[in-house]
Design an enzyme around this catalytic site. Structure first.
Site, PDB file in Angstrom:
ATOM      1  N   HIS A 410       0.814  -1.215   0.000  1.00  0.00           N
ATOM      2  CA  HIS A 410       0.000   0.000   0.000  1.00  0.00           C
ATOM      3  C   HIS A 410       0.852   1.271   0.000  1.00  0.00           C
ATOM      4  O   HIS A 410       0.353   2.378  -0.182  1.00  0.00           O
ATOM      5  CB  HIS A 410      -0.956   0.006   1.203  1.00  0.00           C
ATOM      6  CG  HIS A 410      -2.240   0.765   0.949  1.00  0.00           C
ATOM      7  ND1 HIS A 410      -2.316   1.845   0.110  1.00  0.00           N
ATOM      8  CD2 HIS A 410      -3.499   0.575   1.417  1.00  0.00           C
ATOM      9  CE1 HIS A 410      -3.555   2.308   0.084  1.00  0.00           C
ATOM     10  NE2 HIS A 410      -4.302   1.539   0.867  1.00  0.00           N
ATOM     11  N   ASP A 414      -2.535   2.098  -4.519  1.00  0.00           N
ATOM     12  CA  ASP A 414      -3.764   2.314  -3.761  1.00  0.00           C
ATOM     13  C   ASP A 414      -4.809   1.350  -4.295  1.00  0.00           C
ATOM     14  O   ASP A 414      -4.599   0.695  -5.326  1.00  0.00           O
ATOM     15  CB  ASP A 414      -4.231   3.751  -3.924  1.00  0.00           C
ATOM     16  CG  ASP A 414      -3.142   4.730  -3.505  1.00  0.00           C
ATOM     17  OD1 ASP A 414      -2.559   4.525  -2.420  1.00  0.00           O
ATOM     18  OD2 ASP A 414      -2.857   5.658  -4.289  1.00  0.00           O
TER      19      ASP A 414
END
Lengths: 433, 328
Positions: A410, A414
């Site tokens: 992450h 995204d």
């Protein structure tokens, strides 16, 4: 002259190896290229062939010991040959660079001189520098008789001869493999690395009966890699499903045409090819996190996790998968996985992956949350392919379906970008032709 | 044992090989009726006839081309190039055909051929009868390059060369043909293997690496140096290609100083390969820079006598280089 056996550099990033087994004993005869010992690195196990024919004069590193690449493991020669001093060998290419300020020099510190010009002593030749280091000679005490009063090899030898009567014979370096410069235990070299790992908690040992399985180097490395990955990268897993009808049809046709002799396709090459198309569409998913920035890889090198029969797993890499056809990928899959299972991979074949596929569906797993293989940014897990009722145009149809679980870093991706990648993979599979 | 000359040893080797194997034949300019300009084939034409000792036209390309063809056909040709200086017209046959045949046919075809050529100056031969050409061929994998320095080796190495399944360049120091004499077993068959160099004089202080005529001079220079207290080791390289790294490095390990001597021009000469071998694998054994003593970089050996002396490496020049290196 005897030939030395050194710890080979079994791959670009390999710095040490463990002697797992000697296949010959001291005093035994051996032919050149005959297997001499097994060496295990964190990546693979390899048989090391003998560099020469002769008799094994001396084994310096016992089984189970881990030493640096370039360490002398044994000497091969004719019975009665003298084993040379450390450093006297012609084959220097893999040896660690000797530095004059090495801390392992015994006794009081003696200022060491490297080969080259020295302000006070004049020119120091390579052999003088080497002799001085090996025998711990303070060159400022040696009288030079060469050109411009340079210290010659003869001068050092004379000096040593004079000293020898005063001091008792040194213990040869090969008699103390654990203490010498070359044979420093890797724990000393890599001590810091080990300290970084949190101490193992002894949770239920007392009172509960059981046995403790020793940790193989592979087990240790898997533990280390998984722990490290989970610590540095925030893992997020997203799951989509794909209709494999077209792939199944394509596969059936190709395999029928291939007949008995041709390449038989599994689903793995299709999944890998779909990943390639996804990564091409979303290059950000083919990347690594660095402190300088996100590094987008130019090539697509796909790792595929292969479970090993004796436990553990290994991830051979299909280099430049973006340049291969489906059949090209299939051939690589067959070759790499077969050799992975018999422990015949070369170290360079398990490196430089940029993305990984794990086929966890083999035993029925539907979806999973795989752990990223650092320093990659993502890993795709494929579940078992099973026929399920799905709704198509408001009608219920039976289709071969698969869940694809994509775990991504992450820090780099995204949800939106990750799902774009995964959607491309799904689309590629569903529209296969 | 009888003491014979180099050229006689070479003649004997060919005589014995012609008698041993009827596939062997000699081809070259004036090798037949005349017995060779250096008399290396004297008497062989009479003994074996014109089909086995063949006079060729003045065309080196043909001599070697015929040799390659005959070798492929199953014969064992010995091609004589009258002077090494004349070998260039045959260069293409040697480099493009002979050296590559085994490799390009994956071992199915071989060229079991010897090319003999007298080389070297100091005999008043001028520009076109004095050249050293070995460096052109030590660059070519697929060839073996041999240069003997004495009658015993000349005979034994030439016999090995004739029996070798692949092409061998056999360069003979013509100045030594009659000058260098040595003992050769009379009634005993022997060969000298292609490959190993030989330590011909043991010493502690420095090593001189040489071959052919220069090896002869190196031994004389070592004698001179010994009188001055310098203990010189001498290595006769004998086979230049493939190079015997082990013998070279073993000697450097012992003496830590190396002087390489050849008559051929310095730049790109064979000495560079020996020096590079020592630098690459024996660096930590060195107590002095590796030195080369070689012919100067001029296009050829001059004809004028004083100029020829200026060009030629000789015993005194080697002794001086030994003194310099010993003093380092």
């Amino acid at each position: 002259m005897p030939t030395k056996v050194i710890m080979p550099k079994l791959g670009e990033s390999i710095v040490e190896g463990t002697v797992t087994a000697w296949l010959k004993e001291e005093g035994e005869k051996i032919e050149e290229y005959e297997s001499l010992l097994d060496v295990e690195t964190d990546k693979v196990t390899s048989e090391v062939p003998s560099p020469a024919s002769g008799t094994i004069l001396k084994i310096l590193v016992p089984e189970g010991e881990t030493v640096e690449v370039g360490t002398i493991l044994a000497w091969i020669g004719e019975p009665g040959d003298n084993i040379p001093d450390e450093g006297k060998d012609i084959d220097h290419d893999d040896e660690p660079v000797e530095t004059p300020d090495d801390k392992s020099i015994p006794d009081e510190a003696v200022p060491q001189k490297e080969a080259g010009r020295d302000e006070k002593l004049g020119y120091i030749s390579p052999v003088v520098s080497r002799l001085a280091q090996a025998k711990n000679v303070d060159l400022t005490k040696v009288k030079g008789t060469g050109m411009d009063e340079r210290i010659t090899k003869k001068d050092v030898l004379k000096y040593l001869e004079a000293q020898e009567s005063k001091t008792e014979a040194e213990i040869p370096i090969w008699e103390t493999p654990a203490d010498g410069d070359l044979f420093r235990p890797t724990e000393m070299v890599f001590a810091k690395k080990d300290e970084e790992l949190p101490p193992q908690k002894q949770t239920t040992t007392s009172g509960v009966p059981g046995e403790t399985l020793p940790l193989s180097p592979m087990r240790k490395r898997i533990a280390e890699h998984m722990q490290q990955s989970k610590r540095i990268a925030p893992h997020v897993t997203t799951v989509m499903e794909a209709d494999m009808s077209r792939v199944a049809r394509h596969r059936a046709i190709v395999n029928q045409e291939a007949g008995e002799s041709g390449i038989h396709l599994t689903y793995t090459p299709y999944l890998l090819a779909a990943i390639v198309s996804g990564l091409k569409a979303v290059p950000l998913a083919n990347s690594s996190w660095t402190d300088q920035g996100i590094r987008i890889h130019k090539h697509i090198n796909l790792g595929m996790a292969v479970a090993l029969p004796e436990g553990g797993l290994i991830v051979p890499v299909i280099m430049n998968a973006d340049e291969l056809s489906l059949v090209g990928i299939a051939k690589k899959v067959i070759d790499l996985s077969e050799r992975a299972r018999v422990g015949d991979l070369k170290p360079d074949e398990v490196q430089n992956g940029t993305f990984t596929l794990t086929n966890h569906g083999i035993k029925g797993s539907l979806f999973a949350t795989p752990v990223i293989n650092q320093p990659q940014s993502g890993i795709l897990g494929a579940g078992t392919i099973q026929k399920r009722p799905v709704v198509v145009n408001d009608a219920i149809a039976i289709k071969p379906m698969v869940y694809l679980s994509y775990t991504f870093d992450h820090r780099i991706l995204d949800g939106a970008s990750a799902d774009t990648f995964l959607a491309h993979v799904v689309e590629s599979l569903e529209n296969w032709q | 044992m009888t003491e014979i000359t180099m050229v006689e040893a070479i003649r004997q080797a060919m005589d014995e090989e012609l008698a041993r194997d009827d596939r062997v034949f000699i081809i070259g300019e004036d090798v037949g009726v005349r017995g060779g300009v250096f008399r290396a084939t004297q008497g062989l034409f009479e003994k074996y006839g014109e089909e086995r000792v063949m006079d060729s036209p003045l065309a080196e390309l043909t001599i070697v081309g015929v040799g390659v063809g005959a070798a492929l056909y199953g014969k064992r040709p010995i091609c004589e190039i009258q002077f090494a200086d004349f070998i260039y017209p045959a260069f293409n046959q040697i480099v493009s055909e002979a050296s590559k045949m085994y490799y390009r046919s994956n071992g199915q075809w071989t060229v079991p051929m010897v090319i003999r050529a007298p080389y070297g100056g100091g005999i008043g031969g001028g520009l076109y009868h004095s050249q050293s050409v070995e460096a052109f061929f030590t660059h070519v994998p697929g060839l073996k390059v041999v240069i003997p320095s004495n009658p015993y080796d000349a005979k034994g190495l030439l016999k090995s060369a004739v029996r070798d399944p692949n092409p061998v360049m056999f360069f003979e120091p013509k100045k030594g043909y009659r000058l260098i004499k040595g003992e050769v077993p009379e009634d005993q068959e022997y060969t000298v293997p292609i490959g190993p160099a030989k330590v011909t004089r043991e010493g502690q202080d420095l090593t001189v690496f040489a071959y052919g005529m220069m090896h002869h001079y190196a031994l004389q220079a070592a004698e001179k140096a010994a009188e001055e207290g310098i203990d010189v080791e001498v290595v006769d390289l004998r086979t230049l290609y493939p190079i015997d790294q082990e013998t070279i490095l073993k000697s450097v390990r012992k003496t830590s100083k190396a002087l390489i001597v050849h008559e051929d021009n310095l730049t790109g000469g064979y000495g560079a390969e020996v020096a590079a071998t020592i630098a690459e694998w024996g660096f930590k054994d060195l107590d002095a820079p590796v030195r080369r003593l070689a012919g100067p970089d001029v296009p050829a050996v001059p004809f004028s006598h004083p100029m020829q002396e200026w060009f030629m490496v000789n015993t005194e020049k080697i002794a001086n280089a030994i003194r310099d290196l010993a003093a380092f």
